[in-house]
Design a protein around this motif. Sequence first.
Motif, PDB file in Angstrom:
ATOM      1  N   ALA A  53       0.832  -1.199   0.000  1.00 31.84           N
ATOM      2  CA  ALA A  53       0.000   0.000   0.000  1.00 31.84           C
ATOM      3  C   ALA A  53       0.868   1.251   0.000  1.00 31.84           C
ATOM      4  O   ALA A  53       2.044   1.221   0.357  1.00 31.84           O
ATOM      5  CB  ALA A  53      -0.924   0.005   1.220  1.00 31.84           C
ATOM      6  N   LEU A  54       0.236   2.339  -0.392  1.00 34.99           N
ATOM      7  CA  LEU A  54       0.852   3.662  -0.360  1.00 34.99           C
ATOM      8  C   LEU A  54      -0.057   4.591   0.432  1.00 34.99           C
ATOM      9  O   LEU A  54      -1.261   4.654   0.177  1.00 34.99           O
ATOM     10  CB  LEU A  54       1.019   4.202  -1.783  1.00 34.99           C
ATOM     11  CG  LEU A  54       1.298   5.706  -1.935  1.00 34.99           C
ATOM     12  CD1 LEU A  54       2.667   6.053  -1.349  1.00 34.99           C
ATOM     13  CD2 LEU A  54       1.214   6.128  -3.405  1.00 34.99           C
ATOM     14  N   LEU A  55       0.511   5.288   1.403  1.00 33.78           N
ATOM     15  CA  LEU A  55      -0.214   6.336   2.113  1.00 33.78           C
ATOM     16  C   LEU A  55      -0.002   7.627   1.336  1.00 33.78           C
ATOM     17  O   LEU A  55       1.109   8.148   1.266  1.00 33.78           O
ATOM     18  CB  LEU A  55       0.297   6.482   3.543  1.00 33.78           C
ATOM     19  CG  LEU A  55      -0.265   7.657   4.356  1.00 33.78           C
ATOM     20  CD1 LEU A  55      -1.784   7.565   4.485  1.00 33.78           C
ATOM     21  CD2 LEU A  55       0.388   7.720   5.731  1.00 33.78           C
ATOM     22  N   LEU A  83      -6.298  -1.467  -8.490  1.00 32.68           N
ATOM     23  CA  LEU A  83      -5.911  -0.989  -7.176  1.00 32.68           C
ATOM     24  C   LEU A  83      -7.110  -0.358  -6.489  1.00 32.68           C
ATOM     25  O   LEU A  83      -8.021   0.155  -7.122  1.00 32.68           O
ATOM     26  CB  LEU A  83      -4.775   0.034  -7.295  1.00 32.68           C
ATOM     27  CG  LEU A  83      -3.528  -0.452  -8.036  1.00 32.68           C
ATOM     28  CD1 LEU A  83      -2.468   0.636  -8.047  1.00 32.68           C
ATOM     29  CD2 LEU A  83      -2.978  -1.719  -7.410  1.00 32.68           C
ATOM     30  N   ARG A  84      -7.093  -0.398  -5.172  1.00 30.95           N
ATOM     31  CA  ARG A  84      -8.219   0.120  -4.393  1.00 30.95           C
ATOM     32  C   ARG A  84      -7.785   1.345  -3.604  1.00 30.95           C
ATOM     33  O   ARG A  84      -6.669   1.410  -3.098  1.00 30.95           O
ATOM     34  CB  ARG A  84      -8.734  -0.947  -3.431  1.00 30.95           C
ATOM     35  CG  ARG A  84      -9.922  -0.497  -2.594  1.00 30.95           C
ATOM     36  CD  ARG A  84     -10.556  -1.657  -1.875  1.00 30.95           C
ATOM     37  NE  ARG A  84     -10.942  -2.697  -2.813  1.00 30.95           N
ATOM     38  CZ  ARG A  84     -11.329  -3.910  -2.442  1.00 30.95           C
ATOM     39  NH1 ARG A  84     -11.357  -4.228  -1.156  1.00 30.95           N
ATOM     40  NH2 ARG A  84     -11.672  -4.815  -3.333  1.00 30.95           N
ATOM     41  N   ILE A  85      -8.692   2.292  -3.506  1.00 31.82           N
ATOM     42  CA  ILE A  85      -8.459   3.477  -2.680  1.00 31.82           C
ATOM     43  C   ILE A  85      -9.289   3.342  -1.421  1.00 31.82           C
ATOM     44  O   ILE A  85     -10.480   3.046  -1.469  1.00 31.82           O
ATOM     45  CB  ILE A  85      -8.849   4.758  -3.439  1.00 31.82           C
ATOM     46  CG1 ILE A  85      -7.966   4.926  -4.670  1.00 31.82           C
ATOM     47  CG2 ILE A  85      -8.720   5.979  -2.534  1.00 31.82           C
ATOM     48  CD1 ILE A  85      -8.390   6.067  -5.554  1.00 31.82           C
ATOM     49  N   MET A  86      -8.638   3.546  -0.285  1.00 25.94           N
ATOM     50  CA  MET A  86      -9.322   3.403   0.991  1.00 25.94           C
ATOM     51  C   MET A  86      -9.015   4.605   1.874  1.00 25.94           C
ATOM     52  O   MET A  86      -7.868   5.005   2.026  1.00 25.94           O
ATOM     53  CB  MET A  86      -8.874   2.109   1.675  1.00 25.94           C
ATOM     54  CG  MET A  86      -9.621   1.780   2.946  1.00 25.94           C
ATOM     55  SD  MET A  86      -9.408   0.043   3.388  1.00 25.94           S
ATOM     56  CE  MET A  86     -10.358  -0.756   2.093  1.00 25.94           C
ATOM     57  N   SER A  87     -10.067   5.194   2.444  1.00 25.25           N
ATOM     58  CA  SER A  87      -9.924   6.344   3.325  1.00 25.25           C
ATOM     59  C   SER A  87     -10.196   5.906   4.757  1.00 25.25           C
ATOM     60  O   SER A  87     -11.257   5.345   5.048  1.00 25.25           O
ATOM     61  CB  SER A  87     -10.895   7.453   2.915  1.00 25.25           C
ATOM     62  OG  SER A  87     -10.799   8.558   3.791  1.00 25.25           O
ATOM     63  N   PRO A  97      -5.168  -5.034  -3.556  1.00 26.16           N
ATOM     64  CA  PRO A  97      -5.963  -5.962  -2.725  1.00 26.16           C
ATOM     65  C   PRO A  97      -5.363  -7.357  -2.604  1.00 26.16           C
ATOM     66  O   PRO A  97      -5.349  -7.930  -1.517  1.00 26.16           O
ATOM     67  CB  PRO A  97      -7.315  -5.995  -3.453  1.00 26.16           C
ATOM     68  CG  PRO A  97      -7.384  -4.718  -4.204  1.00 26.16           C
ATOM     69  CD  PRO A  97      -5.971  -4.436  -4.638  1.00 26.16           C
ATOM     70  N   ASP A  98      -4.872  -7.921  -3.706  1.00 27.81           N
ATOM     71  CA  ASP A  98      -4.324  -9.277  -3.656  1.00 27.81           C
ATOM     72  C   ASP A  98      -3.076  -9.344  -2.784  1.00 27.81           C
ATOM     73  O   ASP A  98      -2.923 -10.252  -1.959  1.00 27.81           O
ATOM     74  CB  ASP A  98      -4.003  -9.766  -5.074  1.00 27.81           C
ATOM     75  CG  ASP A  98      -5.252  -9.972  -5.912  1.00 27.81           C
ATOM     76  OD1 ASP A  98      -6.335 -10.166  -5.319  1.00 27.81           O
ATOM     77  OD2 ASP A  98      -5.144  -9.927  -7.154  1.00 27.81           O
ATOM     78  N   PHE A 145     -12.233  -6.645   2.488  1.00 25.94           N
ATOM     79  CA  PHE A 145     -11.944  -7.059   1.124  1.00 25.94           C
ATOM     80  C   PHE A 145     -13.068  -7.869   0.486  1.00 25.94           C
ATOM     81  O   PHE A 145     -12.998  -8.216  -0.691  1.00 25.94           O
ATOM     82  CB  PHE A 145     -10.622  -7.826   1.088  1.00 25.94           C
ATOM     83  CG  PHE A 145      -9.438  -6.939   1.259  1.00 25.94           C
ATOM     84  CD1 PHE A 145      -8.964  -6.178   0.211  1.00 25.94           C
ATOM     85  CD2 PHE A 145      -8.826  -6.822   2.487  1.00 25.94           C
ATOM     86  CE1 PHE A 145      -7.899  -5.329   0.374  1.00 25.94           C
ATOM     87  CE2 PHE A 145      -7.749  -5.975   2.661  1.00 25.94           C
ATOM     88  CZ  PHE A 145      -7.287  -5.224   1.600  1.00 25.94           C
ATOM     89  N   ILE A 146     -14.095  -8.173   1.253  1.00 22.06           N
ATOM     90  CA  ILE A 146     -15.291  -8.773   0.661  1.00 22.06           C
ATOM     91  C   ILE A 146     -15.956  -7.752  -0.248  1.00 22.06           C
ATOM     92  O   ILE A 146     -16.591  -8.081  -1.246  1.00 22.06           O
ATOM     93  CB  ILE A 146     -16.264  -9.236   1.773  1.00 22.06           C
ATOM     94  CG1 ILE A 146     -15.591 -10.320   2.624  1.00 22.06           C
ATOM     95  CG2 ILE A 146     -17.573  -9.740   1.182  1.00 22.06           C
ATOM     96  CD1 ILE A 146     -16.411 -10.740   3.835  1.00 22.06           C
ATOM     97  N   ASN A 147     -15.801  -6.472   0.092  1.00 22.10           N
ATOM     98  CA  ASN A 147     -16.357  -5.379  -0.694  1.00 22.10           C
ATOM     99  C   ASN A 147     -15.534  -5.225  -1.967  1.00 22.10           C
ATOM    100  O   ASN A 147     -14.324  -5.107  -1.924  1.00 22.10           O
ATOM    101  CB  ASN A 147     -16.304  -4.086   0.141  1.00 22.10           C
ATOM    102  CG  ASN A 147     -17.105  -2.968  -0.487  1.00 22.10           C
ATOM    103  OD1 ASN A 147     -17.214  -2.864  -1.701  1.00 22.10           O
ATOM    104  ND2 ASN A 147     -17.663  -2.129   0.355  1.00 22.10           N
ATOM    105  N   LYS A 148     -16.200  -5.212  -3.117  1.00 26.97           N
ATOM    106  CA  LYS A 148     -15.505  -5.161  -4.394  1.00 26.97           C
ATOM    107  C   LYS A 148     -15.403  -3.750  -4.971  1.00 26.97           C
ATOM    108  O   LYS A 148     -14.977  -3.566  -6.097  1.00 26.97           O
ATOM    109  CB  LYS A 148     -16.214  -6.066  -5.412  1.00 26.97           C
ATOM    110  CG  LYS A 148     -16.288  -7.524  -4.999  1.00 26.97           C
ATOM    111  CD  LYS A 148     -14.908  -8.134  -4.819  1.00 26.97           C
ATOM    112  CE  LYS A 148     -14.989  -9.606  -4.448  1.00 26.97           C
ATOM    113  NZ  LYS A 148     -13.668 -10.201  -4.231  1.00 26.97           N
TER     114      LYS A 148
END
Length: 266
Positions: A53-55, A83-87, A97-98, A145-148
């Motif tokens: 990940a990257l902050l 790639l996923r973005i998470m706040s 994610p993988d 990670f269940i959330n797509k």
Amino acid sequence: MTHLKSGAMVSSSEMLISAAQKCLCPRKKRLCPSSCLEVTAQIIAVDLGVKPALLYDSNGASPYQLQLYLHSLHESGVVCNSLRIMSINDNIFIINPDIMKSHLDELLESRSLHLIDVCSSRKRPVLCAFEKSAEEMVRSFLKVFINKLDLVVLEEELYKDWNLCTFFGILLGYPASYWFDQTKGFENCLCMTPLVVCTVWVRWQIHEIKQRCCLYSFSVPEELWSDVQSHIQRWTEHLRERFSKQTVLTDLCFSRDTVTLPCVTL
């Protein structure tokens, strides 16, 4: 994991700088050209699985703006994975994610994370066990990670009892992470404590430009270095293995310095 031999050949440096300045421009606070290329190199490292990940903390761009930029990188072939973005508490992470799921699964199985207790009530920092609270943080996050969705904002109800300093160290793949009892305050005992700062650097060649960027940077109290040295050496070897599986980033190098600061904010 597949990746173009060089994402830099798909887009010129000028195109990438222009796209970053267009997408990542909150209140007209534009990134300078070198910062644009460094952010892109960091994202490529996440895409390649060299880091989980990257902050993102370059200029206050929003999750939506980062999402636009990721889409532009994907369309141009610079990145290949979704790639996923998470706040989390207004801190924005770009996550593979993988790789993240594999990283967290391995962490739970091996319980190999070194936690450093830096509560202000202590005279000096000490190593502590991989506590149940840390395990619960990791297990709770795995459920996300269940959330797509590409863009995920964690609700405060989920992370309000987490020590975010510890958790962010886990997400970023550090071999050691600081912990303190946040129910008793957010101060720590690291002031004027010699710290060994470990930094990992790489280069990314894009046409005529060879962009150098910091892949990892973390610290360990000097007095605990002998206790964690072998663990960090294993972490370094695993990083070298992951790095060897790609050809886009080059010149992996490690540095170590000792610093003493009058105040350390975690």
